[in-house]
Design a protein around this motif. Structure first.
Motif, PDB file in Angstrom:
ATOM      1  N   LEU A  29       0.689  -1.040   0.004  1.00  0.00           N
ATOM      2  CA  LEU A  29       0.043  -0.152   0.058  1.00  0.00           C
ATOM      3  C   LEU A  29       0.766   1.445  -0.031  1.00  0.00           C
ATOM      4  O   LEU A  29       0.501   2.183  -0.814  1.00  0.00           O
ATOM      5  CB  LEU A  29      -0.980  -0.134   1.223  1.00  0.00           C
ATOM      6  N   ILE A  30       2.032   1.168   0.792  1.00  0.00           N
ATOM      7  CA  ILE A  30       2.823   2.384   0.879  1.00  0.00           C
ATOM      8  C   ILE A  30       3.488   2.685  -0.339  1.00  0.00           C
ATOM      9  O   ILE A  30       3.502   3.583  -1.163  1.00  0.00           O
ATOM     10  CB  ILE A  30       3.939   2.257   1.944  1.00  0.00           C
ATOM     11  N   ARG A  31       4.003   1.623  -0.959  1.00  0.00           N
ATOM     12  CA  ARG A  31       4.716   1.610  -2.275  1.00  0.00           C
ATOM     13  C   ARG A  31       3.556   2.276  -3.393  1.00  0.00           C
ATOM     14  O   ARG A  31       4.040   2.845  -4.477  1.00  0.00           O
ATOM     15  CB  ARG A  31       5.601   0.473  -2.775  1.00  0.00           C
ATOM     16  N   ALA A  32       2.510   1.578  -3.514  1.00  0.00           N
ATOM     17  CA  ALA A  32       1.471   2.163  -4.591  1.00  0.00           C
ATOM     18  C   ALA A  32       0.810   3.422  -4.439  1.00  0.00           C
ATOM     19  O   ALA A  32       0.866   4.133  -5.330  1.00  0.00           O
ATOM     20  CB  ALA A  32       0.275   1.181  -4.340  1.00  0.00           C
ATOM     21  N   ALA A  33       1.061   4.012  -2.960  1.00  0.00           N
ATOM     22  CA  ALA A  33       0.743   5.255  -2.689  1.00  0.00           C
ATOM     23  C   ALA A  33       1.947   6.266  -3.148  1.00  0.00           C
ATOM     24  O   ALA A  33       1.529   7.256  -3.714  1.00  0.00           O
ATOM     25  CB  ALA A  33       0.279   5.575  -1.305  1.00  0.00           C
ATOM     26  N   ALA A  34       2.868   5.762  -2.736  1.00  0.00           N
ATOM     27  CA  ALA A  34       4.183   6.529  -3.323  1.00  0.00           C
ATOM     28  C   ALA A  34       4.201   6.775  -4.595  1.00  0.00           C
ATOM     29  O   ALA A  34       4.854   7.699  -5.471  1.00  0.00           O
ATOM     30  CB  ALA A  34       5.288   6.017  -2.736  1.00  0.00           C
ATOM     31  N   ALA A  35       3.963   5.629  -5.470  1.00  0.00           N
ATOM     32  CA  ALA A  35       4.103   5.723  -6.918  1.00  0.00           C
ATOM     33  C   ALA A  35       3.007   6.680  -7.393  1.00  0.00           C
ATOM     34  O   ALA A  35       3.317   7.244  -8.681  1.00  0.00           O
ATOM     35  CB  ALA A  35       3.806   4.200  -7.419  1.00  0.00           C
ATOM     36  N   GLU A  36       1.774   6.692  -6.926  1.00  0.00           N
ATOM     37  CA  GLU A  36       0.785   7.522  -7.452  1.00  0.00           C
ATOM     38  C   GLU A  36       1.384   9.072  -7.063  1.00  0.00           C
ATOM     39  O   GLU A  36       1.060   9.823  -7.994  1.00  0.00           O
ATOM     40  CB  GLU A  36      -0.512   7.532  -6.489  1.00  0.00           C
ATOM     41  N   VAL A  37       1.999   9.225  -6.035  1.00  0.00           N
ATOM     42  CA  VAL A  37       2.419  10.596  -5.840  1.00  0.00           C
ATOM     43  C   VAL A  37       3.648  10.880  -6.791  1.00  0.00           C
ATOM     44  O   VAL A  37       3.612  12.013  -7.763  1.00  0.00           O
ATOM     45  CB  VAL A  37       3.389  10.985  -4.401  1.00  0.00           C
ATOM     46  N   ARG A  38       4.593  10.047  -7.062  1.00  0.00           N
ATOM     47  CA  ARG A  38       5.547  10.168  -8.155  1.00  0.00           C
ATOM     48  C   ARG A  38       5.034  10.436  -9.381  1.00  0.00           C
ATOM     49  O   ARG A  38       5.511  11.413 -10.291  1.00  0.00           O
ATOM     50  CB  ARG A  38       6.471   8.852  -8.026  1.00  0.00           C
ATOM     51  N   GLU A  39       3.970   9.865  -9.845  1.00  0.00           N
ATOM     52  CA  GLU A  39       3.623  10.119 -11.180  1.00  0.00           C
ATOM     53  C   GLU A  39       2.883  11.405 -11.141  1.00  0.00           C
ATOM     54  O   GLU A  39       3.069  12.050 -12.234  1.00  0.00           O
ATOM     55  CB  GLU A  39       2.345   8.881 -11.371  1.00  0.00           C
ATOM     56  N   ARG A  40       2.139  11.701 -10.216  1.00  0.00           N
ATOM     57  CA  ARG A  40       1.558  13.143 -10.367  1.00  0.00           C
ATOM     58  C   ARG A  40       2.631  14.358 -10.240  1.00  0.00           C
ATOM     59  O   ARG A  40       2.305  15.286 -10.947  1.00  0.00           O
ATOM     60  CB  ARG A  40       0.335  13.263  -9.178  1.00  0.00           C
ATOM     61  N   VAL A  41       3.851  14.010  -9.361  1.00  0.00           N
ATOM     62  CA  VAL A  41       4.660  14.993  -9.323  1.00  0.00           C
ATOM     63  C   VAL A  41       5.411  15.002 -10.665  1.00  0.00           C
ATOM     64  O   VAL A  41       5.547  16.136 -11.421  1.00  0.00           O
ATOM     65  CB  VAL A  41       5.653  14.833  -8.388  1.00  0.00           C
ATOM     66  N   GLN A  42       5.541  13.919 -11.274  1.00  0.00           N
ATOM     67  CA  GLN A  42       6.302  14.071 -12.636  1.00  0.00           C
ATOM     68  C   GLN A  42       5.334  14.768 -13.858  1.00  0.00           C
ATOM     69  O   GLN A  42       5.909  15.324 -14.407  1.00  0.00           O
ATOM     70  CB  GLN A  42       6.632  12.720 -13.203  1.00  0.00           C
ATOM     71  N   ALA A  43       4.044  14.499 -13.595  1.00  0.00           N
ATOM     72  CA  ALA A  43       3.095  15.153 -14.595  1.00  0.00           C
ATOM     73  C   ALA A  43       3.090  16.742 -14.399  1.00  0.00           C
ATOM     74  O   ALA A  43       3.180  17.393 -15.291  1.00  0.00           O
ATOM     75  CB  ALA A  43       1.715  14.511 -14.456  1.00  0.00           C
ATOM     76  N   TRP A  44       3.310  16.978 -13.084  1.00  0.00           N
ATOM     77  CA  TRP A  44       3.377  18.424 -12.853  1.00  0.00           C
ATOM     78  C   TRP A  44       4.682  19.000 -13.243  1.00  0.00           C
ATOM     79  O   TRP A  44       4.615  20.154 -13.988  1.00  0.00           O
ATOM     80  CB  TRP A  44       3.447  18.561 -11.341  1.00  0.00           C
ATOM     81  N   ARG A  45       5.764  18.333 -13.251  1.00  0.00           N
ATOM     82  CA  ARG A  45       7.020  18.672 -13.730  1.00  0.00           C
ATOM     83  C   ARG A  45       7.110  18.709 -15.203  1.00  0.00           C
ATOM     84  O   ARG A  45       7.729  19.515 -15.869  1.00  0.00           O
ATOM     85  CB  ARG A  45       8.171  18.039 -13.220  1.00  0.00           C
ATOM     86  N   ASP A  46       6.306  17.920 -15.780  1.00  0.00           N
ATOM     87  CA  ASP A  46       6.404  17.670 -17.488  1.00  0.00           C
ATOM     88  C   ASP A  46       5.531  18.841 -17.974  1.00  0.00           C
ATOM     89  O   ASP A  46       5.320  18.837 -19.371  1.00  0.00           O
ATOM     90  CB  ASP A  46       5.939  16.450 -17.768  1.00  0.00           C
ATOM     91  N   ASN A  47       4.535  19.416 -17.292  1.00  0.00           N
ATOM     92  CA  ASN A  47       3.487  20.331 -17.490  1.00  0.00           C
ATOM     93  C   ASN A  47       4.107  21.604 -18.270  1.00  0.00           C
ATOM     94  O   ASN A  47       5.287  22.156 -17.678  1.00  0.00           O
ATOM     95  CB  ASN A  47       2.339  20.604 -16.536  1.00  0.00           C
TER      96      ASN A  47
END
Length: 122
Positions: A29-47
Motif C-alpha cells: 500500500l505504501i509503495r502504491a501510494a508513493a508511486a501515485e505521488v511520483r506519477e503526479r509530481v512527474q506530470a506536474w514537472r512535465d507540464n
C-alpha cells in the motif's frame, strides 16, 4: 451535507484497515501510494506551465529522492522494517501542503493518501 443526487467526493475504501494487514501488504500500500505521488509530481514537472523556481525544484527533487530511497529498501518482514518504509517517504509528506488549484492540488491529494497509509503505524 450531501443530497441523494450528489456523488461522494472520495471513493469509499472497503479494504481492511491497514493495521489489520501484514507488513508485506502494508508495504504494498505504501509503495502504491508513493508511486501515485511520483506519477503526479512527474506530470506536474512535465507540464508546460511548470515554473522552475527554487521551491518547485526542491519539492520535485525531495519527492524523487524519497521514492528512490523507498525503492532500494527490501520487502519488510517485521514492523520495524515496515517503519523504515514509512520513514523513507516521510519527507514527501512534510514537503507537500495544500496549494494552488491544478496539478499541485492533485499532488496534495495523493500525498494525503500516502500519509493515511503510513499514519496507521508510525
Amino acid at each position: 451535507m450531501r443530497d441523494a443526487d450528489t456523488p461522494r467526493q472520495e471513493p469509499t475504501d472497503d479494504r481492511s484497515h491497514p493495521a489489520a494487514l501484514t507488513p508485506q501488504q502494508r508495504a504494498d500500500l505504501i509503495r502504491a501510494a508513493a508511486a501515485e505521488v511520483r506519477e503526479r509530481v512527474q506530470a506536474w514537472r512535465d507540464n508546460p506551465n511548470w515554473r522552475n523556481t527554487p521551491a518547485n525544484s526542491h519539492r520535485y527533487e525531495t519527492t524523487l529522492g524519497a521514492i528512490g530511497v523507498l525503492s532500494e529498501l527490501p520487502e519488510p518482514q517485521t514492523e520495524e522494517a515496515l517503519a523504515s518504509l514509512a520513514d523513507a517517504v516521510r519527507p514527501i509528506v512534510v514537503e507537500w501542503r495544500p496549494s494552488r488549484p491544478g496539478p499541485e492540488q492533485s499532488i496534495y491529494a495523493a500525498v494525503e493518501r500516502l500519509w493515511r497509509t503510513i499514519d496507521v503505524h508510525t
